[in-house]
Scaffold this active site. Structure first.
Site, PDB file in Angstrom:
ATOM      1  N   ARG A  23     -39.423  60.798  23.317  1.00  0.00           N
ATOM      2  CA  ARG A  23     -39.653  60.057  22.059  1.00  0.00           C
ATOM      3  C   ARG A  23     -40.253  60.957  20.979  1.00  0.00           C
ATOM      4  NH1 ARG A  23     -40.231  56.081  25.981  1.00  0.00           N
ATOM      5  NH2 ARG A  23     -38.551  54.601  25.722  1.00  0.00           N
ATOM      6  N   LYS A  75     -43.399  73.840  31.237  1.00  0.00           N
ATOM      7  CA  LYS A  75     -44.738  74.070  30.676  1.00  0.00           C
ATOM      8  C   LYS A  75     -45.413  75.334  31.227  1.00  0.00           C
ATOM      9  CE  LYS A  75     -45.978  69.279  29.591  1.00  0.00           C
ATOM     10  NZ  LYS A  75     -47.046  68.271  29.694  1.00  0.00           N
ATOM     11  N   ARG A 161     -54.679  60.679  46.912  1.00  0.00           N
ATOM     12  CA  ARG A 161     -54.116  60.454  48.251  1.00  0.00           C
ATOM     13  C   ARG A 161     -54.122  61.763  49.051  1.00  0.00           C
ATOM     14  NH1 ARG A 161     -47.963  58.570  48.270  1.00  0.00           N
ATOM     15  NH2 ARG A 161     -47.781  60.583  47.202  1.00  0.00           N
TER      16      ARG A 161
HETATM   17  P1  ATR Z   1     -47.535  64.340  37.423  1.00  0.00           P
HETATM   18  O1  ATR Z   1     -47.277  65.780  37.210  1.00  0.00           O
HETATM   19  O2  ATR Z   1     -46.783  63.448  36.470  1.00  0.00           O
HETATM   20  O3  ATR Z   1     -48.974  63.978  37.496  1.00  0.00           O
HETATM   21  P2  ATR Z   1     -47.187  64.520  40.274  1.00  0.00           P
HETATM   22  O4  ATR Z   1     -47.626  65.930  40.241  1.00  0.00           O
HETATM   23  O5  ATR Z   1     -46.020  64.162  41.103  1.00  0.00           O
HETATM   24  O6  ATR Z   1     -46.844  64.002  38.818  1.00  0.00           O
HETATM   25  O7  ATR Z   1     -48.418  63.620  40.662  1.00  0.00           O
HETATM   26  C1  ATR Z   1     -48.329  62.265  40.824  1.00  0.00           C
HETATM   27  C2  ATR Z   1     -49.700  61.698  41.210  1.00  0.00           C
HETATM   28  O8  ATR Z   1     -49.517  60.343  41.623  1.00  0.00           O
HETATM   29  C3  ATR Z   1     -50.351  62.418  42.383  1.00  0.00           C
HETATM   30  O9  ATR Z   1     -51.751  62.335  42.245  1.00  0.00           O
HETATM   31  C4  ATR Z   1     -49.867  61.582  43.554  1.00  0.00           C
HETATM   32  O10 ATR Z   1     -50.653  61.681  44.700  1.00  0.00           O
HETATM   33  P3  ATR Z   1     -50.350  62.868  45.793  1.00  0.00           P
HETATM   34  O11 ATR Z   1     -50.908  64.123  45.201  1.00  0.00           O
HETATM   35  O12 ATR Z   1     -51.059  62.442  47.010  1.00  0.00           O
HETATM   36  O13 ATR Z   1     -48.846  62.909  45.944  1.00  0.00           O
HETATM   37  C5  ATR Z   1     -49.981  60.201  42.962  1.00  0.00           C
HETATM   38  N1  ATR Z   1     -49.160  59.218  43.669  1.00  0.00           N
HETATM   39  C6  ATR Z   1     -47.842  59.029  43.554  1.00  0.00           C
HETATM   40  N2  ATR Z   1     -47.426  58.021  44.358  1.00  0.00           N
HETATM   41  C7  ATR Z   1     -48.536  57.573  45.001  1.00  0.00           C
HETATM   42  C8  ATR Z   1     -48.793  56.532  45.970  1.00  0.00           C
HETATM   43  N3  ATR Z   1     -47.807  55.757  46.436  1.00  0.00           N
HETATM   44  N4  ATR Z   1     -50.062  56.348  46.377  1.00  0.00           N
HETATM   45  C9  ATR Z   1     -51.072  57.120  45.909  1.00  0.00           C
HETATM   46  N5  ATR Z   1     -50.903  58.106  45.006  1.00  0.00           N
HETATM   47  C10 ATR Z   1     -49.659  58.333  44.552  1.00  0.00           C
END
Ligand code: ATR
Length: 285
Positions: A23, A75, A161
């Site tokens: 956007r 990035k 997590r």
């Molecule tokens: P971004 O760069 O957009 O932050 P990412 O690096 O994939 O994306 O991170 C996503 C975040 O959402 C992480 O903190 C992830 O937790 P993990 O590091 O344990 O993967 C969290 N996340 C995604 N799905 C989740 C779920 N079902 N339960 C808990 N945390 C989740």
């Protein structure tokens, strides 16, 4: 008239892979139009293997661009290829804003400033407790942890997590940042004045877990960097439990301000009409 204004002024881009859902062209196009400035801002898709050449053409002037925004997955490489990355992007190892100045390619990261400006605008006093809980330790959480720390927060609890990722961030951002596993959420929320969701939970209609915000300070603010939908399940829950909330759209709008000023020479304003324009676009897609 519109055409000559676009061909005459500075040319800026947003690049990513994919990029068509960005956007940013709407945001910068709105500012160019309302400020009556010459220039253009276009989405420019660049595959990962072509990004170094893209930056090369930016640096030697052959692309004709003054600068632009960089998003996923470029990035980190944008930061590494810049001649003069600033201290913020250096600590993050990632840049989202590039500009040419005195023959050198400069880089910064404006996500953290966007996050702070959104809260300052929508909930003055959000920082009064000086303790925050950051839920999630992915790429999007980094600039936020940095910005909240630099705002002067004394304790920043990163809960994830996968606790190793939270630990890596605590190591990177210093002793005020502490890492915890997901099971510690209720405990670290106790008395905190700010809760930030940086996970993808609740994005695009996905379900989010039920969270109990009651351990937070009574006047705590809950915010989410997810802005599709605008009112995420986490924000809805927090409101139902009596907490103030701030949605994530303003972070997107405010993070765009420093880049626009660099490329086009005037500092733009995030106003209600811009917010309404982006909300209408979200509803149409
Ligand atoms: P971004 O760069 O957009 O932050 P990412 O690096 O994939 O994306 O991170 C996503 C975040 O959402 C992480 O903190 C992830 O937790 P993990 O590091 O344990 O993967 C969290 N996340 C995604 N799905 C989740 C779920 N079902 N339960 C808990 N945390 C989740």
């Amino acid at each position: 008239m519109g055409d000559s204004r676009e061909t005459l002024g500075p040319k800026a881009f947003v690049t990513g892979f994919p990029i068509k859902h960005s956007r940013s062209p709407l945001i910068h196009g709105y500012w160019l139009k309302t400020l009556g400035l010459p220039g253009s801002y276009r989405a420019h898709e660049v595959a990962p293997e072509a990004f170094a050449d893209f930056v090369g053409a930016l640096k030697d002037g052959s692309s004709g661009f003054t600068g632009g925004n960089v998003t996923i997955p470029h990035k980190e490489l944008a930061f590494r290829l810049a001649d003069k990355p600033d201290a913020l992007s250096h600590e993050l190892g990632a840049a989202n804003t590039l500009w040419l100045e005195d023959g050198a390619l400069h880089a910064t990261n404006t996500d953290g400033r966007g996050f702070i400006a959104n809260l300052d605008e929508r909930h003055p006093g959000w920082d009064r407790h000086g303790t925050a809980v950051v839920f999630g330790a992915g790429g999007a959480s980094r600039a936020i942890i940095q910005a909240v720390r630099d705002r002067g927060f004394k304790e920043i609890h990163v809960v994830n997590r996968t606790v190793e990722r939270a630990r890596e961030l605590a190591g990177r951002f210093g002793p005020r940042v502490r890492a915890h596993p997901a099971g510690a959420l209720a405990e670290v929320m106790r008395g905190a004045g700010l809760f930030i969701n940086t996970t993808s939970l609740g994005m695009d209609g996905e379900a989010a877990p039920q969270l109990d915000f009651s351990p937070l300070a009574a006047d705590a603010v809950v915010t989410d960097i997810v802005y599709v939908p605008l009112k995420t399940p986490i924000l809805t829950q927090a409101e139902e439990q009596g907490f103030s909330t701030v949605d994530g759209l303003g972070m997107l709008l405010h993070q765009a301000v420093p880049g626009f000023e660099k490329w086009f020479g005037q500092r733009p304003i995030v106003d209600a009409a811009l917010r309404a324009l982006i909300i209408a676009d979200m509803e149409a897609h």
